[in-house]
Design an enzyme around this catalytic site. Structure first.
Site, short mmCIF file in Angstrom:
data_model
loop_
_atom_site.label_atom_id
_atom_site.label_comp_id
_atom_site.label_asym_id
_atom_site.label_seq_id
_atom_site.Cartn_x
_atom_site.Cartn_y
_atom_site.Cartn_z
N GLU A 1 -13.19 13.11 -16.35
CA GLU A 1 -12.58 12.92 -15.04
C GLU A 1 -12.81 14.18 -14.20
O GLU A 1 -12.48 15.27 -14.63
CB GLU A 1 -11.09 12.63 -15.18
CG GLU A 1 -10.30 12.64 -13.89
CD GLU A 1 -10.87 11.71 -12.83
OE1 GLU A 1 -11.09 12.18 -11.68
OE2 GLU A 1 -11.11 10.52 -13.13
N GLY B 1 -5.75 8.74 -13.62
CA GLY B 1 -5.05 7.65 -12.95
C GLY B 1 -5.79 6.99 -11.82
O GLY B 1 -5.40 5.92 -11.37
N GLY B 2 -6.84 7.64 -11.32
CA GLY B 2 -7.63 7.03 -10.25
C GLY B 2 -6.87 6.89 -8.94
O GLY B 2 -5.83 7.52 -8.71
N THR B 3 -7.39 6.05 -8.07
CA THR B 3 -6.82 5.89 -6.74
C THR B 3 -5.39 5.38 -6.79
O THR B 3 -4.52 5.85 -6.05
CB THR B 3 -7.68 4.90 -5.91
OG1 THR B 3 -9.00 5.45 -5.77
CG2 THR B 3 -7.09 4.68 -4.53
N CYS B 4 -5.11 4.42 -7.65
CA CYS B 4 -3.78 3.81 -7.70
C CYS B 4 -2.69 4.86 -7.88
O CYS B 4 -1.71 4.89 -7.13
CB CYS B 4 -3.71 2.81 -8.85
SG CYS B 4 -2.07 2.09 -9.07
N HIS C 1 17.66 -21.94 -7.08
CA HIS C 1 18.19 -21.79 -5.73
C HIS C 1 19.21 -20.65 -5.73
O HIS C 1 19.98 -20.50 -6.67
CB HIS C 1 18.87 -23.09 -5.29
CG HIS C 1 19.62 -22.95 -4.00
ND1 HIS C 1 18.99 -22.97 -2.77
CD2 HIS C 1 20.95 -22.76 -3.74
CE1 HIS C 1 19.90 -22.80 -1.82
NE2 HIS C 1 21.10 -22.68 -2.39
#
Length: 453
Positions: free
Chosen positions: A33, A38-41, A436
């Site tokens: 990395e 974790g990347g973009t998220c 409901h």
């Protein structure tokens, strides 16, 4: 040269989970990395932006308190430093959680650095050469910076940088009227900024049906956001207070400019030519239905393969690869039914085809819509903007697609998502007995109103 069973480049929402599965089987894996786990998220996308959305919604609800009989003396004030710190805490916790998880895996090596191919199965990182019979690319994407006159001369923001603002813009001009831009537009308007959205296309959220797009525009303009569509010429110049934005000869003074015009895959500096890995004209890595590239033993997962710029589609890429490579399965990208959400408030939840796409397919279709003003949950909460919509095949009774733009639409849409993935026809779903009072309880009613169009 160091040898591994598998090498993963990029630590987004696909590669690390597959790497972990392999490490659990005592396979020797390297996870490379260049910046953050974790990347973009985790770092610039879903987690921090939805944290900011939550802060903006809290301010919005507080301002409406009197409508619910809740008296809040004085004006609602926004502490942008606290807003920013909440988002940054969420980022740090997620990033550190991944780091701790990976550190406990004996056969996984996490390497921070910029990886490049020097051969088909050779990768150099930090001056060291690594090799493996299996290589997975999960390098994600970054904000696209368009070639617009004067843009390079101003201090513009992207979706990555704006998260870390600790002061409120007086006037935020957003270039791009799609999902990322619209979320930031409403967010910062609710924080108290003047907001203007500029879109070159004829409508906002261009992939949606016109009625959905128009309703989104109505929601945003009702909160005081200015929207300019069909803009042909956009120019920028530095000014004393920020930037002067000129659109079709009209000038707008901005304290801040956010560029939100799409995403570009992070594939241009990986040395893909040295590996022989093919990309399309936009730079996305070409993959087959099982996520394999044109080079044997190399796969591309997540945003960089162009099959969905979402965390959930990226994670599904991991599931597909893991099933096929580790579990003896035969899962394919083409079996995925696309679903996503737009996190304005109220949110849009969408799955499958739009009405426009269904018509273009040549099918005989049926359509039903229902305003949120006729949904009990929406009335009880005092949030009646938006509507529900479903499209079905008149002959096969198949549910082709659905959209819920309204309170809890991102959750209620899962009734359709689950039914479509299970292959349930609309008459069968129509006879379900929902709880409901919920938004989802109107799904059978919506289906009962389907009419040929």
């Amino acid at each position: 040269m160091k040898s591994f069973d598998a090498i993963f480049i990029g630590a987004g929402q696909s590669g690390p989970f597959l790497a972990a599965r392999m490490a659990e089987k005592s396979m020797k894996v390297a996870l490379i990395e260049r910046k953050f786990l974790g990347g973009t998220c985790v770092n610039a996308g879903c987690m921090p932006t939805k944290t900011l959305v939550a802060s903006a919604r809290a301010a919005h609800v507080a301002r409406r308190g009197a409508e619910y009989g809740v008296q809040i003396p004085g004006e609602i004030a926004i502490d942008m430093k606290t807003v920013r710190n909440r988002a940054e805490t969420i980022i740090a916790n997620a990033r550190n959680g991944l780091g701790g998880w990976f550190a406990g895996m004996k056969t996984m090596t996490v390497i921070y650095g910029h990886a490049r191919f020097t051969g088909t199965k050779e990768i150099v990182v930090n001056g060291e050469t690594l090799t493996a019979p299996k290589i997975f690319l999960n390098v994600g994407a970054r904000p696209t910076i368009p070639d617009m006159p004067g843009l390079a001369d101003i201090d513009y923001l992207t979706s990555t940088g704006i998260i870390h603002l600790d002061s409120l813009p007086s006037h935020l001009v957003i270039v791009g009227g799609s999902y990322i831009g619209l979320e930031f537009a409403q967010m910062y308007r609710r924080f108290g900024a003047e907001v203007t959205v500029i879109e070159r296309g004829p409508k906002l959220a261009a992939r949606e049906d016109e009625d959905i797009s128009d309703a989104i525009a109505d929601i945003l303009t009702s909160e005081g956001i200015k929207i300019h569509t069909d803009v042909k010429d956009i120019r920028f110049a530095r000014s004393a207070d920020g930037a002067t934005v000129t659109i079709d000869s009209k000038t707008i003074e901005a304290s801040h400019v956010l560029v939100a015009t799409g995403r570009t895959p992070n594939t241009d500096d990986l040395g893909l030519d040295a590996a022989g890995v093919a990309v399309d004209k936009r730079g996305f890595i070409t993959v087959d239905d099982r996520l394999a590239t044109n080079v044997e033993g190399i796969w591309a997962l997540g945003d960089c393969n162009g099959h969905g710029a979402f965390t959930h589609t990226s994670y599904n890429d991991f599931e597909i690869a893991a099933a096929n490579l580790l579990d003896g399965g035969d899962r394919r990208v083409s079996s995925r039914i696309l679903a996503y959400a737009l996190y304005i408030d109220p949110p849009l939840g969408r799955v499958g085809m739009t009405e426009k796409q269904a018509r273009a397919s040549g099918r005989k279709i049926m359509v039903s819509t229902r305003p949120m003003s006729r949904v009990g949950r929406a009335n009880e909460r005092g949030e009646t903007k938006g509507f529900m919509k479903v499209v079905a095949d008149a002959e096969t009774k198949e549910i082709l697609g659905a959209a819920i733009l309204g309170i809890e639409g991102d959750e209620a849409i899962h009734g359709f998502i689950d039914a479509m993935n299970a292959g349930t026809t609309y008459p069968a779903l129509q006879w379900s007995v929902p709880i409901h009072p919920t938004v989802s309880e109107l799904i059978p009613t919506l289906l009962g109103d389907l009419k040929a169009v």
